[in-house]
Design a protein around this motif. Sequence first.
Motif, PDB file in Angstrom:
ATOM      1  N   LEU A  81       0.826  -1.010   0.068  1.00 48.77           N
ATOM      2  CA  LEU A  81       0.004   0.068   0.011  1.00 48.77           C
ATOM      3  C   LEU A  81       0.880   1.107   0.143  1.00 48.77           C
ATOM      4  O   LEU A  81       1.841   1.415   0.871  1.00 48.77           O
ATOM      5  CB  LEU A  81      -0.639  -0.155   1.326  1.00 48.77           C
ATOM      6  N   HIS A  82       0.642   1.967  -1.123  1.00 50.45           N
ATOM      7  CA  HIS A  82       1.760   3.294  -1.259  1.00 50.45           C
ATOM      8  C   HIS A  82       1.086   4.446  -0.295  1.00 50.45           C
ATOM      9  O   HIS A  82       0.463   5.355  -0.587  1.00 50.45           O
ATOM     10  CB  HIS A  82       1.713   3.652  -2.508  1.00 50.45           C
ATOM     11  N   ILE A  83       1.419   4.119   1.082  1.00 52.85           N
ATOM     12  CA  ILE A  83       1.036   5.236   2.033  1.00 52.85           C
ATOM     13  C   ILE A  83       1.529   6.471   1.785  1.00 52.85           C
ATOM     14  O   ILE A  83       1.249   7.497   2.198  1.00 52.85           O
ATOM     15  CB  ILE A  83       1.359   4.620   3.409  1.00 52.85           C
ATOM     16  N   ASP A  84       2.926   6.438   1.392  1.00 54.75           N
ATOM     17  CA  ASP A  84       3.876   7.632   0.971  1.00 54.75           C
ATOM     18  C   ASP A  84       3.157   8.379  -0.269  1.00 54.75           C
ATOM     19  O   ASP A  84       3.840   9.382  -0.510  1.00 54.75           O
ATOM     20  CB  ASP A  84       5.368   7.230   0.760  1.00 54.75           C
ATOM     21  N   GLN A  85       2.225   7.811  -1.004  1.00 52.51           N
ATOM     22  CA  GLN A  85       1.657   8.470  -2.010  1.00 52.51           C
ATOM     23  C   GLN A  85       0.548   9.361  -1.725  1.00 52.51           C
ATOM     24  O   GLN A  85      -0.019   8.961  -0.830  1.00 52.51           O
ATOM     25  CB  GLN A  85       1.649   7.528  -3.047  1.00 52.51           C
ATOM     26  N   SER A  86       0.400  10.395  -2.380  1.00 55.32           N
ATOM     27  CA  SER A  86      -0.623  11.191  -1.961  1.00 55.32           C
ATOM     28  C   SER A  86      -1.974  10.840  -3.002  1.00 55.32           C
ATOM     29  O   SER A  86      -1.779  10.072  -3.715  1.00 55.32           O
ATOM     30  CB  SER A  86      -0.526  12.558  -2.351  1.00 55.32           C
ATOM     31  N   GLY A  87      -3.187  11.216  -2.603  1.00 53.87           N
ATOM     32  CA  GLY A  87      -4.484  11.102  -3.774  1.00 53.87           C
ATOM     33  C   GLY A  87      -5.461  10.656  -2.863  1.00 53.87           C
ATOM     34  O   GLY A  87      -5.252  10.002  -1.890  1.00 53.87           O
ATOM     35  N   ALA A  88      -6.591  11.014  -3.275  1.00 51.55           N
ATOM     36  CA  ALA A  88      -7.942  10.574  -2.464  1.00 51.55           C
ATOM     37  C   ALA A  88      -7.976   9.192  -2.461  1.00 51.55           C
ATOM     38  O   ALA A  88      -8.068   8.680  -1.240  1.00 51.55           O
ATOM     39  CB  ALA A  88      -9.076  11.342  -3.085  1.00 51.55           C
ATOM     40  N   ARG A  89      -7.717   8.437  -3.504  1.00 52.75           N
ATOM     41  CA  ARG A  89      -7.975   6.982  -3.416  1.00 52.75           C
ATOM     42  C   ARG A  89      -7.189   6.214  -2.393  1.00 52.75           C
ATOM     43  O   ARG A  89      -7.496   5.251  -1.555  1.00 52.75           O
ATOM     44  CB  ARG A  89      -7.750   6.401  -5.002  1.00 52.75           C
ATOM     45  N   THR A  90      -5.647   6.662  -2.630  1.00 53.23           N
ATOM     46  CA  THR A  90      -4.922   5.975  -1.521  1.00 53.23           C
ATOM     47  C   THR A  90      -5.349   6.359  -0.179  1.00 53.23           C
ATOM     48  O   THR A  90      -5.240   5.548   0.737  1.00 53.23           O
ATOM     49  CB  THR A  90      -3.243   6.593  -1.822  1.00 53.23           C
ATOM     50  N   LEU A  91      -5.658   7.462   0.108  1.00 55.41           N
ATOM     51  CA  LEU A  91      -6.291   8.088   1.510  1.00 55.41           C
ATOM     52  C   LEU A  91      -7.225   7.257   1.867  1.00 55.41           C
ATOM     53  O   LEU A  91      -7.234   6.595   3.068  1.00 55.41           O
ATOM     54  CB  LEU A  91      -6.564   9.462   1.426  1.00 55.41           C
TER      55      LEU A  91
ATOM     56  N   THR B  39      17.785   1.115   1.017  1.00 60.02           N
ATOM     57  CA  THR B  39      16.727   1.146   1.776  1.00 60.02           C
ATOM     58  C   THR B  39      16.545   2.691   2.059  1.00 60.02           C
ATOM     59  O   THR B  39      15.468   3.355   2.269  1.00 60.02           O
ATOM     60  CB  THR B  39      16.473   0.672   3.124  1.00 60.02           C
ATOM     61  N   ARG B  40      17.635   3.370   1.925  1.00 63.50           N
ATOM     62  CA  ARG B  40      17.729   5.005   2.243  1.00 63.50           C
ATOM     63  C   ARG B  40      16.922   5.632   1.101  1.00 63.50           C
ATOM     64  O   ARG B  40      16.287   6.684   1.150  1.00 63.50           O
ATOM     65  CB  ARG B  40      19.020   5.451   2.114  1.00 63.50           C
ATOM     66  N   ARG B  41      17.186   4.822  -0.273  1.00 64.96           N
ATOM     67  CA  ARG B  41      16.736   5.853  -1.499  1.00 64.96           C
ATOM     68  C   ARG B  41      15.514   5.051  -2.095  1.00 64.96           C
ATOM     69  O   ARG B  41      14.876   5.360  -3.021  1.00 64.96           O
ATOM     70  CB  ARG B  41      17.792   5.816  -2.470  1.00 64.96           C
ATOM     71  N   THR B  42      15.039   4.078  -1.415  1.00 64.46           N
ATOM     72  CA  THR B  42      13.837   3.400  -2.151  1.00 64.46           C
ATOM     73  C   THR B  42      12.427   3.312  -1.175  1.00 64.46           C
ATOM     74  O   THR B  42      12.559   3.103   0.143  1.00 64.46           O
ATOM     75  CB  THR B  42      14.343   1.825  -2.275  1.00 64.46           C
ATOM     76  N   ARG B  43      11.459   3.359  -1.799  1.00 60.38           N
ATOM     77  CA  ARG B  43      10.184   3.586  -1.043  1.00 60.38           C
ATOM     78  C   ARG B  43       9.986   2.249  -0.669  1.00 60.38           C
ATOM     79  O   ARG B  43      10.288   1.155  -1.239  1.00 60.38           O
ATOM     80  CB  ARG B  43       9.179   3.660  -2.070  1.00 60.38           C
ATOM     81  N   VAL B  44       9.428   2.086   0.593  1.00 60.60           N
ATOM     82  CA  VAL B  44       9.202   0.609   1.300  1.00 60.60           C
ATOM     83  C   VAL B  44       8.184  -0.151   0.562  1.00 60.60           C
ATOM     84  O   VAL B  44       8.476  -1.351   0.206  1.00 60.60           O
ATOM     85  CB  VAL B  44       8.276   0.867   2.841  1.00 60.60           C
ATOM     86  N   SER B  45       7.349   0.424  -0.215  1.00 62.36           N
ATOM     87  CA  SER B  45       6.354  -0.250  -0.799  1.00 62.36           C
ATOM     88  C   SER B  45       7.112  -0.861  -2.204  1.00 62.36           C
ATOM     89  O   SER B  45       6.497  -2.025  -2.697  1.00 62.36           O
ATOM     90  CB  SER B  45       5.214   0.504  -1.244  1.00 62.36           C
ATOM     91  N   THR B  46       8.217  -0.333  -2.484  1.00 66.35           N
ATOM     92  CA  THR B  46       9.084  -0.770  -3.808  1.00 66.35           C
ATOM     93  C   THR B  46       9.682  -2.086  -3.081  1.00 66.35           C
ATOM     94  O   THR B  46       9.793  -3.393  -3.522  1.00 66.35           O
ATOM     95  CB  THR B  46       9.652   0.317  -4.263  1.00 66.35           C
TER      96      THR B  46
END
Lengths: 269, 527
Positions: free
Chosen positions: A178-188, B354-361
């Motif tokens: 789950l791309h929590i670090d991404q923005s957007g209404a759907r993700t939220l 891990t410093r430069r990569t998103r966790v979800s990746t």
Amino acid sequence: MIVKFEKTDSFLHRLNPVAKFSVLLSYGLIVFLAGSLPLELACIGCVFLLERIAGSRQISAFVLSRFMVTFVAVILVMQILMTRSGTVVGSIPFYFTRLDITSEGIDNGLLISMRFLSVVILGALFIAVTNPADFVYSLMRIGVPYRFGFMIILAMRLAAVFEQELKTLTNAQKMRGLHIDQSGARTLLLCLRSTVVPLIVCALSRVDDLVVSMEGRAFGCRKTRTFVAPKTWTLVDKTLLVASSAMALLVLLNLVLCPHFPPHLLPRM
Amino acid sequence: MRFGLFRKKNEQNPVLTKSSTEDFPNVFPALSIRDLTFSFPGRNRPALQNISLEIEPGQFTLVTGPSGSGKSALALAMAGYIPHVVEGTMSGGVLIGNTSTSQCPLSALAVTVSLCRQDPEAQICTLTVEDEVRFGPENLALAVKEIVRREKDCLEAVDCLRLKGRQTPNLSGGEKQRVAIASMLAMAPRVLILDEPTSNLDPEAARQVLTAIEKLRCDEKLTLIVIEHRLSPLLSVADRMVVLDRGEIRLDGKPKDVYPAYRALLDSRCAFGGKEALPALKTTDNAPIVLQVRNLFFRRENTEVLRSISADVRQGEFIGIIGANGSGKTTFLECLAGLNRPDCGDVTVCGLNTRRTRVSTIARHIGFVFQNPNHQIFENTVADEVGFASKNFGLDPERTAKVSKKVLAEMGLEPYEKFHPLRLSHGEKRRLNLCSVLAHGPEILMLDEPFIGQDAYNSAQIMAAALRFNREGHTVLMISHDIGMVFDYCTRIMLFDAGSLLVDADPRTARAKIQELGKSSFLPEDK
């Protein structure tokens, strides 16, 4: 910046929490009802003096924090721009029109922003010098029903637990892509849906365990309970309580009996 | 030394009225269960069926059985929470003295029977150690002098006097468990029930809790009922062993007689099909490195949690991570998964820093099973739960459905495909967690305490799944307090101590090093 209780042994720390709370309430009442900028500034000065007595640096850091500076500035600017009455002392071009700055706008802006600042920083000082559990126990000792008191104690106890659980939940979501670090209404929305249900499940299971733990120790079986923790009332505590209550009463009486006294002390520009 | 923890013979129970005090005479049995049957609402099968049991005063009874056999329900019934707090259909009853628990208010039972549950975190309700121990006696409105005496005696009984003044959130797992026991003892009960008191604890903390229990038994002649999966440390001290299975008493007798029969029962249901599990994959030094840790330091709230950790993990390794509660094991796994960014040093997962990569990746390469099964259940059906990660990673839905079916079948969860995950038992939820992190085809599996609260059958199922994954050429890292399991199956052992990697070697070398360091509680028992 979050203000937290600091465990030291200053004069302010030693005061009875209820006496301190009474001062906080009276102070808030006086600050709100007096409507005087010099008084507000004097109160702010007093709080900084008390901060030194408490041996804390949290209040200065809190006042200078981005949140506080922005908030005070926003209140000031909004009052200046929104107040139309009073003598015009200047104007700002705004698209096809001009925004007038009035003396009353400046007076109100300064008064309200300083009022906000003085109440918030005394509240912050109260938090910095008062053990929250001691405060709740002191309230229960003076007659607040202990069932209500323990609601606060439990809330304080569980806040840290839930914070930790929320972190684990978020981590579990991230590890499932789950791309929590991404923005957007759907993700939220997706994140909210995936957070609320497990958090409720965890909270409910905790409630079950707590019921077993508390009922198993006879919680609520009597109208009153014993409080072992000694929190005595010294002469200073009693004096503070009486003085602060008397001050608050005087201000209230003044407001009822002579609503126009004292006059607005703010010097006119 | 007997330290007067409990009421003197003729001392009036402060909660009970005179008549009810007379209902609890100090005569045999201490606790009597008569033909007890109990069903939770909405369940087809009763949690307890025709249970009859008499427990004598001062007896130490060990209750065990597979997950879902009704042990915790029995504890709730014995302590009176069934029927007072827990809803359900009940017949038969529990007697304390000659009074039925269903006719006695819970507050009155509280000074006779105390139940200490599995997770101490969930039952501590105040902010300091003293407040927690005083909580019960204060509720009984006892005199301050008496409360202070009980506080001292109870903390001494569990060897926790030194914890006075400490904040409860800052205690370690073992300390919390002992404070929870002390707070129950402060009620001066005649019967103390402990529901899996060591399940969340590292071997050293578990030993301390068991020592405290043994001390209580010797000094106080307390009637003790301990529900446990970890049997070996208790077998020599328990007077009696009761085995529950599917809500019924299957075996009851002296531990030396009951234990072999119980082992036979478990072996007959063994997840490995009655055979020894296949060993983990043997890796070579030429296998590619999938995880690389270089001089890792990690701080949390001004405390150094990990310091100077360096290690290479090769494809196909099966690593067991052991150490005391709070030694940094979970933080280490979180750093490897990219959930914690190092303060110093570097972590590389399948070539991704891990410093430069998103966790979800990074998560695409890792399947991470957290400690609490409820923290990782997000969907409304078992099938959707298994496909959750694959959907987020944008994998082909057809392939996802096929793989989901396969992993569910492997874990014996296929019949529950359309069930809501929260309707599953604790053991089934744990297996579902494993299914849901394997379905997207990770190269590395990380397991954080997968055996907590699991019986031997479920533990073997989980281990079998991890070994199957490993034998497909994948890497497994597993944190566990089950030292026997770790030494039996892992090909490499890491021992953490106060944030440092103290031992990192193959089991044979690790055993010698741990012995040398004097940390024998982290060595498996000799068979």
